[in-house]
Design an enzyme around this catalytic site. Structure first.
Site, PDB file in Angstrom:
ATOM      1  N   ALA A  68       0.841  -1.191   0.000  1.00 14.50           N
ATOM      2  CA  ALA A  68       0.000   0.000   0.000  1.00 14.50           C
ATOM      3  C   ALA A  68       0.877   1.242   0.000  1.00 14.50           C
ATOM      4  O   ALA A  68       2.060   1.190   0.343  1.00 14.50           O
ATOM      5  CB  ALA A  68      -0.914   0.001   1.226  1.00 14.50           C
ATOM      6  N   GLY A 114      -0.467  -5.279   0.700  1.00  9.59           N
ATOM      7  CA  GLY A 114      -1.641  -5.255  -0.159  1.00  9.59           C
ATOM      8  C   GLY A 114      -1.405  -5.893  -1.510  1.00  9.59           C
ATOM      9  O   GLY A 114      -2.340  -6.392  -2.147  1.00  9.59           O
ATOM     10  N   GLU A 117      -1.938  -9.523  -0.944  1.00  2.52           N
ATOM     11  CA  GLU A 117      -3.384  -9.713  -0.746  1.00  2.52           C
ATOM     12  C   GLU A 117      -4.120  -9.641  -2.080  1.00  2.52           C
ATOM     13  O   GLU A 117      -5.068 -10.395  -2.323  1.00  2.52           O
ATOM     14  CB  GLU A 117      -3.904  -8.663   0.233  1.00  2.52           C
ATOM     15  CG  GLU A 117      -3.414  -8.921   1.661  1.00  2.52           C
ATOM     16  CD  GLU A 117      -3.728  -7.784   2.614  1.00  2.52           C
ATOM     17  OE1 GLU A 117      -4.347  -8.047   3.649  1.00  2.52           O
ATOM     18  OE2 GLU A 117      -3.347  -6.630   2.321  1.00  2.52           O
ATOM     19  N   GLU A 137       3.203  -6.049   7.438  1.00  2.00           N
ATOM     20  CA  GLU A 137       2.467  -4.983   8.136  1.00  2.00           C
ATOM     21  C   GLU A 137       2.846  -4.820   9.605  1.00  2.00           C
ATOM     22  O   GLU A 137       2.798  -3.703  10.138  1.00  2.00           O
ATOM     23  CB  GLU A 137       0.960  -5.217   8.010  1.00  2.00           C
ATOM     24  CG  GLU A 137       0.374  -4.893   6.641  1.00  2.00           C
ATOM     25  CD  GLU A 137       0.458  -6.041   5.655  1.00  2.00           C
ATOM     26  OE1 GLU A 137      -0.171  -5.964   4.591  1.00  2.00           O
ATOM     27  OE2 GLU A 137       1.177  -7.035   5.946  1.00  2.00           O
TER      28      GLU A 137
END
Length: 259
Positions: A68, A114, A117, A137
């Site tokens: 991200a 992300g 993911e 994270e």
């Protein structure tokens, strides 16, 4: 597409949509605008009957999606963070996961946070030999927010998923293959062609049956008590379709079906 995407390269060839996250200077990092645009692209492609499958990748040779856009997080309140997680999961990750047409992630480099993911939400993952994957994270004092804590254990098991999440350390493509995180590992130059060959094999089968199978598998994973019932219903409903009639006729006539 009605308009040219800002953050993506986009093309359709031979029934396949090619979606490339195009922020190489940011290692293709996700932000709210990127996710919004990807959501719009997926809605368009689901309605496009000429598109039978999708290949999703990142621009350049360094990153699929390196995570991200952390700068965007700095000013977020907990309420804003919750909304970001909710919209990202529901409008992009869940949409990919339940997409009725096959979606293959071509992981051409770093797939972190992300980015991993996003890849895990796809149906199939093919990685280049240089790819590295992880959920770092906890190094930022947060946890995965786009389904990582749920989809990673489904793919690699609880123990390996917790190891990856708690250490935040990435794994290389060979380890990802060993653990079932990716389906294939190939050279960078063979990455897209491998995905294309997979889709060509899938395109020889029934679109209707493929969509029903995706739904049945997903329901079995998300709601195990309903999985068998969904399979029985989909199996029975298939008997009333033209694809079933064609498939059986082709089998009996010893020819390839024309789906």
């Amino acid at each position: 597409m009605k308009k040219t995407p800002t953050y993506f390269l986009f093309d359709i060839k031979n029934n396949t949509a090619y979606i490339t996250v195009n922020r190489p200077d940011k290692l293709n990092a996700l932000n709210t605008l990127v996710l919004k645009e990807l959501s719009e692209i997926l809605i368009t492609l689901e309605a496009n009957e000429d598109v039978r499958g999708i290949i999703l990748t990142g621009a350049g040779d360094k990153a699929f999606v390196a995570g991200a856009d952390i700068k965007e997080f700095q000013e977020f309140s907990s309420d804003e963070a919750w909304q970001l997680s909710k919209s990202g999961q529901e409008e992009v990750m869940d949409n990919l996961y339940t997409f009725p047409k096959p979606v293959i992630a071509a992981i051409n480099g770093f797939a972190l946070g992300g980015g991993l993911e996003l890849a895990m939400a796809c149906h199939i993952r093919v990685a280049s030999e240089e790819a590295k994957m992880g959920l770092p994270e906890v190094s930022l004092g947060i946890i995965p927010g786009y389904g990582g804590t749920q989809r990673l254990p489904q793919l690699v098991g609880r123990g390996k998923a917790l190891e990856m999440i708690m250490t935040g350390d990435p794994i290389d493509a060979r380890d990802a293959l060993q653990w079932g995180l990716v389906n294939y590992v190939v050279s960078q130059k063979e990455l897209i062609s491998t995905c294309e060959r997979l889709l060509e094999r899938i395109y020889q089968r029934s679109n209707m049956a493929i969509s029903a199978a995706i739904r049945a598998v997903n329901i079995g994973l998300m709601e195990p008590e309903k999985g068998y019932e969904e399979e029985m219903d989909a199996f029975a409903n298939a008997f009333d379709t033209p694809d079933f009639q064609e498939g059986v006729a082709a089998f009996l006539e010893k020819r390839k079906p024309n789906f």
